[in-house]
Write a protein that holds these residues in place. Structure first.
Motif, PDB file in Angstrom:
ATOM      1  N   LYS A   1      31.897  42.223  38.751  1.00 15.77           N
ATOM      2  CA  LYS A   1      30.869  41.346  38.196  1.00 15.77           C
ATOM      3  C   LYS A   1      30.291  40.425  39.268  1.00 15.77           C
ATOM      4  CE  LYS A   1      32.622  41.284  33.443  1.00 15.77           C
ATOM      5  NZ  LYS A   1      33.166  40.431  32.349  1.00 15.77           N
ATOM      6  N   ALA A   2      31.162  39.968  40.161  1.00 10.23           N
ATOM      7  CA  ALA A   2      30.683  39.091  41.235  1.00 10.23           C
ATOM      8  C   ALA A   2      29.957  39.875  42.322  1.00 10.23           C
ATOM      9  CB  ALA A   2      31.857  38.316  41.841  1.00 10.23           C
ATOM     10  N   CYS A   3      30.404  41.101  42.571  1.00  5.78           N
ATOM     11  CA  CYS A   3      29.790  41.961  43.608  1.00  5.78           C
ATOM     12  C   CYS A   3      29.510  43.324  42.982  1.00  5.78           C
ATOM     13  CB  CYS A   3      30.704  42.095  44.819  1.00  5.78           C
ATOM     14  SG  CYS A   3      31.256  40.524  45.526  1.00  5.78           S
ATOM     15  N   PRO A   4      28.371  43.499  42.325  1.00  6.96           N
ATOM     16  CA  PRO A   4      28.085  44.738  41.580  1.00  6.96           C
ATOM     17  C   PRO A   4      28.081  45.995  42.436  1.00  6.96           C
ATOM     18  CG  PRO A   4      26.538  42.984  41.003  1.00  6.96           C
ATOM     19  CD  PRO A   4      27.288  42.513  42.196  1.00  6.96           C
ATOM     20  N   GLN A   5      27.948  45.886  43.732  1.00  5.94           N
ATOM     21  CA  GLN A   5      27.897  47.086  44.571  1.00  5.94           C
ATOM     22  C   GLN A   5      29.252  47.768  44.692  1.00  5.94           C
ATOM     23  OE1 GLN A   5      27.600  43.995  45.565  1.00  5.94           O
ATOM     24  NE2 GLN A   5      28.411  43.620  47.628  1.00  5.94           N
ATOM     25  N   TRP A   6      30.330  47.088  44.310  1.00  4.75           N
ATOM     26  CA  TRP A   6      31.659  47.668  44.404  1.00  4.75           C
ATOM     27  C   TRP A   6      32.198  47.936  43.000  1.00  4.75           C
ATOM     28  CZ3 TRP A   6      32.259  43.111  48.042  1.00  4.75           C
ATOM     29  CH2 TRP A   6      31.911  43.486  49.356  1.00  4.75           C
ATOM     30  N   TYR A   7      32.308  49.206  42.668  1.00  2.00           N
ATOM     31  CA  TYR A   7      32.889  49.584  41.384  1.00  2.00           C
ATOM     32  C   TYR A   7      34.407  49.430  41.439  1.00  2.00           C
ATOM     33  CZ  TYR A   7      28.324  51.539  40.268  1.00  2.00           C
ATOM     34  OH  TYR A   7      26.995  51.685  40.023  1.00  2.00           O
ATOM     35  N   PRO A   8      35.047  49.186  40.301  1.00  2.00           N
ATOM     36  CA  PRO A   8      36.510  48.986  40.308  1.00  2.00           C
ATOM     37  C   PRO A   8      37.286  50.119  40.969  1.00  2.00           C
ATOM     38  CG  PRO A   8      35.600  48.347  38.197  1.00  2.00           C
ATOM     39  CD  PRO A   8      34.471  48.963  38.963  1.00  2.00           C
ATOM     40  N   SER A   9      36.798  51.362  40.818  1.00  2.16           N
ATOM     41  CA  SER A   9      37.514  52.492  41.418  1.00  2.16           C
ATOM     42  C   SER A   9      37.435  52.503  42.937  1.00  2.16           C
ATOM     43  CB  SER A   9      36.951  53.804  40.869  1.00  2.16           C
ATOM     44  OG  SER A   9      35.572  53.926  41.178  1.00  2.16           O
ATOM     45  N   ARG A  10      36.463  51.809  43.509  1.00  2.00           N
ATOM     46  CA  ARG A  10      36.306  51.765  44.968  1.00  2.00           C
ATOM     47  C   ARG A  10      37.098  50.638  45.601  1.00  2.00           C
ATOM     48  NH1 ARG A  10      30.354  53.314  47.002  1.00  2.00           N
ATOM     49  NH2 ARG A  10      31.503  52.887  48.922  1.00  2.00           N
TER      50      ARG A  10
END
Length: 362
Positions: free
Chosen positions: A93-102
């Motif tokens: 949510k804070a950094c949308p470019q990073w998905y949880p799986s990454r």
């Protein structure tokens, strides 16, 4: 009788002063003893264990870049029971470019990546927790990997089995008689990968974790490429049957089916909660004879898998199948030895006399 003299006013004052001083000393002693007790408890391990995070209702997670050590973001108001999966969602949510799986999180720089199910309370030493972030790249789920790896060989083999005109010569294919082993090979090959697909969907309990996309590409290239090579030779119009005829085919087919059944029952046992949870115990043989291999090896599923491909090699008597079985045996022996070492640490009393994959040998 002697007459008791009445105390004077001065004596009364002295007595009251003495009582007050005594009570004051007692209060000071109690206060000093209490302070000393608090100091001892705070210095020892008892207070640390008893009241660890007892007053901490929320944690503050500081996320640092694993390479540059620079702060990426701060995740605040994290409850003690929150898991790292919850933290990854907040980072996304804070950094949308990073998905949880990454997102890969480490408790210390260079340490192992923490699992998603780990709670914050179990890793926190204070109300502020520092975690190191690593971008794992594009990820795919393990279910996707397995489904792609096994669906490809199933369909590819059927394409070669149908002897399409753009693969084989139409006239030669129509003139050549198909030996029964060609049909048996197609049945066994499809049975093997159909079982894999069904077990992926209904038997295996995948953790939901992800793996880099490159692993999907490498797995598909390995399985799909070898399937093309194997299917091309077995279904070729000029394919020659095994040297020892029906006896060789019959024995190898029966052994193939036995190994397939054993592999399935072992996977069912391994998927049982008693062998996968926190209170897991080493799988033990049951009334099912296919599980008796647990008495000799730690990874009987790999034993049955290699047995299936050795049987398929003998049944078809083709070089591509033999090379595939050899490479698969090497890879599975490495996996089996790695798992065996883990079992030795976790279930020492159960597996110290067992082999990894081949009884009494490996």
């Amino acid at each position: 009788m002697f007459k008791r003299n009445k105390p004077s006013a001065t004596d009364r004052k002295r007595e009251l002063f003495a009582q007050g001083a005594t009570q004051s000393l007692l209060k000071n002693d109690i206060k000093n003893f209490h302070s000393l007790s608090q100091l001892v408890l705070s210095a020892g391990g008892l207070r640390k264990t008893a009241s660890k995070h007892s007053k901490t209702t929320h944690f503050e997670i500081e996320i640092l870049d694993a390479q540059t050590r620079k702060q990426i973001c701060i995740v605040d108001k994290v409850s003690p029971t929150s898991t790292l999966r919850d933290v990854k969602q907040k980072i996304h949510k804070a950094c949308p470019q990073w998905y949880p799986s990454r997102i890969g999180l480490q408790l210390e720089h260079g340490g192992p990546f923490l699992k998603d199910y780990v709670t914050i309370q179990s890793i926190a030493a204070s109300s502020i927790v520092t975690l190191y972030f690593t971008d794992l790249g594009q990820q795919v789920s393990w279910t996707t990997v397995f489904l792609a790896e096994y669906t490809g060989p199933l369909l590819i083999y059927l394409i070669f089995y149908m002897r399409l005109t753009y693969i084989y010569d139409a006239k030669e294919s129509s003139r050549r008689f198909r030996h029964p082993v060609v049909h048996l090979a197609c049945f066994c090959h499809c049975l093997h990968y159909a079982r894999y697909l069904l077990e992926t969907l209904f038997v295996h309990k995948l953790s939901g974790e992800h793996t880099p996309l490159k692993n999907l590409i490498k797995g598909c290239a390995f399985y799909w490429g070898f399937t093309c090579w194997i299917a091309y030779y077995i279904n070729h119009p000029q394919y020659t049957p095994p040297s020892f005829g029906n006896r060789q085919i019959t024995v190898s087919v029966l052994n193939f089916l036995i190994c397939e059944a054993g592999n399935h029952f072992i996977n069912v046992v391994l998927a049982h909660p008693n062998h996968t949870g926190h209170n897991a115990c080493f799988p033990s043989p049951s009334y099912n004879p296919f599980t008796w291999l647990f008495m000799f090896v730690s990874c009987p599923n790999y034993t049955y898998e290699i047995g299936s491909w050795i049987s398929f090699t003998i049944m078809t008597q083709t070089l591509p199948v033999g090379i595939f079985a050899l490479l698969l045996s090497i890879q599975m022996s490495l996996w089996a030895q790695k798992k065996h070492k883990v079992y030795l640490k976790k279930f020492d009393s159960y597996v110290h006399r067992k082999s990894a994959m081949i009884p009494f040998i490996l």
